[in-house]
Each structure stands twice: as C-alpha cells, then as structure tokens.
Design a protein around this motif. Sequence first.
Motif, PDB file in Angstrom:
ATOM      1  N   SER A  50       0.826  -1.213   0.000  1.00 20.04           N
ATOM      2  CA  SER A  50       0.000   0.000   0.000  1.00 20.04           C
ATOM      3  C   SER A  50       0.856   1.258   0.000  1.00 20.04           C
ATOM      4  CB  SER A  50      -0.947   0.010   1.204  1.00 20.04           C
ATOM      5  OG  SER A  50      -1.879  -1.037   1.091  1.00 20.04           O
ATOM      6  N   THR A  51       1.970   1.238   0.712  1.00 20.47           N
ATOM      7  CA  THR A  51       2.874   2.398   0.745  1.00 20.47           C
ATOM      8  C   THR A  51       3.399   2.697  -0.651  1.00 20.47           C
ATOM      9  OG1 THR A  51       3.514   1.919   3.024  1.00 20.47           O
ATOM     10  CG2 THR A  51       5.039   3.281   1.731  1.00 20.47           C
ATOM     11  N   LEU A  52       3.852   1.667  -1.349  1.00 15.41           N
ATOM     12  CA  LEU A  52       4.372   1.833  -2.703  1.00 15.41           C
ATOM     13  C   LEU A  52       3.278   2.322  -3.651  1.00 15.41           C
ATOM     14  CD1 LEU A  52       6.974   0.046  -4.590  1.00 15.41           C
ATOM     15  CD2 LEU A  52       4.714  -0.185  -5.595  1.00 15.41           C
ATOM     16  N   ILE A  53       2.098   1.726  -3.578  1.00 14.85           N
ATOM     17  CA  ILE A  53       1.002   2.088  -4.475  1.00 14.85           C
ATOM     18  C   ILE A  53       0.538   3.519  -4.215  1.00 14.85           C
ATOM     19  CG2 ILE A  53      -1.420   1.610  -5.045  1.00 14.85           C
ATOM     20  CD1 ILE A  53      -0.703  -1.399  -4.701  1.00 14.85           C
ATOM     21  N   ARG A  54       0.372   3.905  -2.964  1.00 10.96           N
ATOM     22  CA  ARG A  54      -0.067   5.274  -2.664  1.00 10.96           C
ATOM     23  C   ARG A  54       0.920   6.299  -3.217  1.00 10.96           C
ATOM     24  NH1 ARG A  54      -1.671   3.140   2.643  1.00 10.96           N
ATOM     25  NH2 ARG A  54      -3.916   2.922   2.561  1.00 10.96           N
ATOM     26  N   ALA A  55       2.215   6.038  -3.077  1.00 12.22           N
ATOM     27  CA  ALA A  55       3.222   6.966  -3.607  1.00 12.22           C
ATOM     28  C   ALA A  55       3.136   7.034  -5.131  1.00 12.22           C
ATOM     29  CB  ALA A  55       4.613   6.540  -3.164  1.00 12.22           C
ATOM     30  N   ALA A  56       2.933   5.897  -5.770  1.00 16.00           N
ATOM     31  CA  ALA A  56       2.792   5.880  -7.229  1.00 16.00           C
ATOM     32  C   ALA A  56       1.542   6.656  -7.643  1.00 16.00           C
ATOM     33  CB  ALA A  56       2.729   4.440  -7.734  1.00 16.00           C
ATOM     34  N   MET A  57       0.452   6.464  -6.919  1.00 16.98           N
ATOM     35  CA  MET A  57      -0.783   7.166  -7.241  1.00 16.98           C
ATOM     36  C   MET A  57      -0.622   8.672  -7.077  1.00 16.98           C
ATOM     37  SD  MET A  57      -3.534   4.449  -5.638  1.00 16.98           S
ATOM     38  CE  MET A  57      -4.965   5.489  -5.917  1.00 16.98           C
ATOM     39  N   ARG A  58       0.072   9.092  -6.038  1.00 16.99           N
ATOM     40  CA  ARG A  58       0.338  10.530  -5.849  1.00 16.99           C
ATOM     41  C   ARG A  58       1.143  11.076  -7.033  1.00 16.99           C
ATOM     42  NH1 ARG A  58      -3.240  11.928  -2.583  1.00 16.99           N
ATOM     43  NH2 ARG A  58      -3.112  11.213  -0.463  1.00 16.99           N
ATOM     44  N   GLU A  59       2.141  10.314  -7.463  1.00 18.74           N
ATOM     45  CA  GLU A  59       2.962  10.733  -8.605  1.00 18.74           C
ATOM     46  C   GLU A  59       2.124  10.834  -9.879  1.00 18.74           C
ATOM     47  OE1 GLU A  59       6.595  11.975 -10.327  1.00 18.74           O
ATOM     48  OE2 GLU A  59       6.043  11.719  -8.222  1.00 18.74           O
ATOM     49  N   LEU A  60       1.098  10.017  -9.985  1.00 18.73           N
ATOM     50  CA  LEU A  60       0.200  10.061 -11.139  1.00 18.73           C
ATOM     51  C   LEU A  60      -0.831  11.187 -11.012  1.00 18.73           C
ATOM     52  CD1 LEU A  60      -0.342   6.233 -11.642  1.00 18.73           C
ATOM     53  CD2 LEU A  60       0.905   7.780 -13.169  1.00 18.73           C
ATOM     54  N   GLY A  61      -0.807  11.902  -9.883  1.00 18.66           N
ATOM     55  CA  GLY A  61      -1.662  13.067  -9.708  1.00 18.66           C
ATOM     56  C   GLY A  61      -2.893  12.877  -8.861  1.00 18.66           C
ATOM     57  N   VAL A  62      -3.051  11.712  -8.237  1.00 19.86           N
ATOM     58  CA  VAL A  62      -4.225  11.496  -7.380  1.00 19.86           C
ATOM     59  C   VAL A  62      -4.096  12.385  -6.140  1.00 19.86           C
ATOM     60  CG1 VAL A  62      -5.499   9.822  -5.977  1.00 19.86           C
ATOM     61  CG2 VAL A  62      -4.562   9.145  -8.206  1.00 19.86           C
ATOM     62  N   ALA A  63      -5.134  13.165  -5.892  1.00 20.19           N
ATOM     63  CA  ALA A  63      -5.150  14.073  -4.738  1.00 20.19           C
ATOM     64  C   ALA A  63      -6.143  13.551  -3.704  1.00 20.19           C
ATOM     65  CB  ALA A  63      -5.549  15.474  -5.194  1.00 20.19           C
ATOM     66  N   GLY A  64      -6.027  14.045  -2.483  1.00 18.96           N
ATOM     67  CA  GLY A  64      -6.960  13.656  -1.436  1.00 18.96           C
ATOM     68  C   GLY A  64      -6.589  12.335  -0.790  1.00 18.96           C
ATOM     69  N   ALA A  65      -7.511  11.850   0.019  1.00 19.44           N
ATOM     70  CA  ALA A  65      -7.277  10.606   0.755  1.00 19.44           C
ATOM     71  C   ALA A  65      -7.232   9.413  -0.202  1.00 19.44           C
ATOM     72  CB  ALA A  65      -8.374  10.397   1.789  1.00 19.44           C
ATOM     73  N   ILE A  66      -6.356   8.463   0.105  1.00 19.42           N
ATOM     74  CA  ILE A  66      -6.264   7.215  -0.655  1.00 19.42           C
ATOM     75  C   ILE A  66      -6.407   6.072   0.340  1.00 19.42           C
ATOM     76  CG2 ILE A  66      -4.880   5.800  -2.212  1.00 19.42           C
ATOM     77  CD1 ILE A  66      -3.423   8.339  -3.089  1.00 19.42           C
ATOM     78  N   PRO A  67      -7.657   5.757   0.721  1.00 18.31           N
ATOM     79  CA  PRO A  67      -7.864   4.665   1.677  1.00 18.31           C
ATOM     80  C   PRO A  67      -7.638   3.307   1.032  1.00 18.31           C
ATOM     81  CG  PRO A  67      -9.957   5.552   0.957  1.00 18.31           C
ATOM     82  CD  PRO A  67      -8.889   6.418   0.330  1.00 18.31           C
TER      83      PRO A  67
END
Length: 156
Positions: A50-67
């Motif tokens: 989850s740590t790796l995926i959340r960081a990747a998602m942030r890099e792809l521009g996902v904003a806000g909470a990522i539960p």
Amino acid sequence: MSGLPEKRHTAGSLVARGPSETETAGRRLASRLAPGDLVLVTGEVGAGKSTLIRAAMRELGVAGAIPSPTFTIGRFYEGETQRAPVAHLDLYRLGGLETEDPGLLSDYFGPDVVSFVEWPGEAGEELSEMATRVVRVAIDHLDAESREIQVRFEGQ
C-alpha cells in the motif's frame, strides 16, 4: 517468426530501507507507467504494498485521501490533476475470479486507466488480458525495516 508482435520484458530490483525509500520506489515506478498498464503487486502482510502504491498514485496526480480498498475491493480515481484515471484494487478477500461475475471488475481496467492490484493471486493472469502492458511488482521482507522490491515490465 509467428507474425505476432514481440513482447519486451524489462526487470530490475532495489532494496528499500524504510517507508520513505519504498515511497521513492513507488514514485519511480509511476514515472514509467502509461494508460492501459496493469500493476500486479505481491508481498506478505506489512511488506509495503500500500505504501508503494499510494506513492505511485500521488505521482500520477491522485489528490486527497487514498484509503485501502480492502473492504470495498476497488476504488476509482479521476481528477484534473491526474495523468490518467487510476484504479486501486485489493483482491485479498476474493481469492479468485472463477465464482465472480465477469463484469465485477471490468470498470477498473481499460486502455485509458492505470490499474494497481494488491493480492492478485490467481486472478492476475485473467486480469492481464484486460491490460495493454503488465507490470509485476514483488516486495519481500529482508529484515524489520528493509524490503527488496522487484519490478518486471511485460509487453509493449
């Protein structure tokens, strides 16, 4: 030659010492992703999926909470700041897709979506058919703080 396009495979691994280095690996992974990519992430509980995926998602521009999608199976993210729509699924509770409705997960995949799947299990092969390119990420505990992260790009 069979006339089929040749598949290219690239692979690499690194050792991440702590969550911040796992996040860095996630950002680096995201920099190589494109719409249509399916990222299958495996590892033990607490490995850092989850740590790796959340960081990747942030890099792809996902904003806000990522539960975590553990109890909802999947979450879909679309926003103006994103490079592409992003899906995040956790199939731990499903185990396999053989008894599931084939349309259950179809909205999470496609040529314009970057999809991350934790705990793909046996479903990974079936899901791969819905992707332009498959990226396999395996995270293994080396010790309490260190993880080996192996990444393999398959296809185009």
